[in-house]
Design an enzyme around this catalytic site. Structure first.
Site, short mmCIF file in Angstrom:
data_model
loop_
_atom_site.label_atom_id
_atom_site.label_comp_id
_atom_site.label_asym_id
_atom_site.label_seq_id
_atom_site.Cartn_x
_atom_site.Cartn_y
_atom_site.Cartn_z
N GLY A 8 14.09 24.27 -0.08
CA GLY A 8 13.27 23.29 0.71
C GLY A 8 13.51 23.26 2.06
O GLY A 8 14.52 23.98 2.53
N GLU A 24 17.94 24.77 -9.56
CA GLU A 24 18.77 23.69 -8.69
C GLU A 24 19.47 22.91 -9.75
O GLU A 24 20.71 22.61 -9.53
CB GLU A 24 17.90 22.81 -7.86
CG GLU A 24 17.12 23.34 -6.92
CD GLU A 24 16.00 22.35 -6.33
OE1 GLU A 24 15.43 22.73 -5.10
OE2 GLU A 24 15.51 21.59 -6.81
#
Length: 220
Positions: free
Chosen positions: A29, A103
């Site tokens: 991100g 993640e």
């Protein structure tokens, strides 16, 4: 300070948590990208990095940082990543970028999870940000019906496939008062790979970018 400046501030602060001569877990991100750019400045002091997505791996490699397969790593001292929403108890919604499963895997292996975020991400109750759920393609309709039954409004993320070859259902309309329980309940729906609630393995430390500087919060 702008939002970008806040992200850069927490990224710089996160470097303090990097263990020298070790492997670093790196998230996905815009805030994680700021951290990668900072990590590049000390790349000679680390052994390499585990990436939580192909996009992160590509950015690490572009900086000349060695990318290591998680299966070849015996220990991971720290994982550093952003959040889409986080509470003061350091439970999170993640997966706006679609990398939630990887993640979650890297976070599970890491001894310490440091979340870096700007102050707009800190919320009282999770759920305003739509909750991503990664789904095996053939189970899309079945999972969608189950999510409706839980009071959510699932929407298929258009023209998107995860690095694992799956789909994302973004669930709107949830007010998540008990993230730990909901995380487990969603993961028990057949066809769900995992969901974007990080409550069972929340962050250990939050570095929060504010106008007054970077605030450090620890898990209660």
């Amino acid at each position: 300070m702008t939002q970008d400046e806040l992200k850069q501030a927490v990224a710089r602060e996160a470097i303090r948590y990097v263990v020298e001569d070790s492997i670093v877990g790196v998230g996905t991100g815009s805030t994680a990208n700021c951290f990668i750019d900072e990590l590049a400045k000390i790349k000679n002091r680390i052994d390499g990095a585990v990436a939580s997505s192909q996009a992160t791996a590509d950015r690490l490699k572009s900086h000349g940082i060695r990318v290591v397969d998680l299966n070849s790593v015996n220990e991971l001292p720290v994982y550093i990543d952003g959040a889409d929403e986080i509470t003061e108890h350091l439970a999170m919604i993640k997966g706006g970028g679609g990398a939630l499963t990887r993640e979650k895997i890297v976070a599970a292996v890491a001894q310490k999870f440091v979340c870096i975020a700007d102050e707009s991400k800190l919320v009282g109750v999770l759920g305003k940000f739509p909750l991503p759920v990664e789904v095996i393609p053939m189970a899309r309709s079945h999972v969608g019906r189950a999510l409706l039954g839980l009071g959510g409004q699932p929407e298929l993320r258009q023209n998107f496939t995860t690095d694992n070859g799956n789909l994302i259902l973004d669930v709107y309309g949830l007010s998540i008062l008990k993230p730990l329980e909901l995380e487990a309940e969603l993961n028990n729906i057949t066809g769900v790979v995992t969901n974007g609630l990080f409550a069972r393995r929340g962050a250990d430390i939050l570095l929060l970018g504010t106008a007054a500087g970077v605030k450090t919060m620890k898990r209660k």
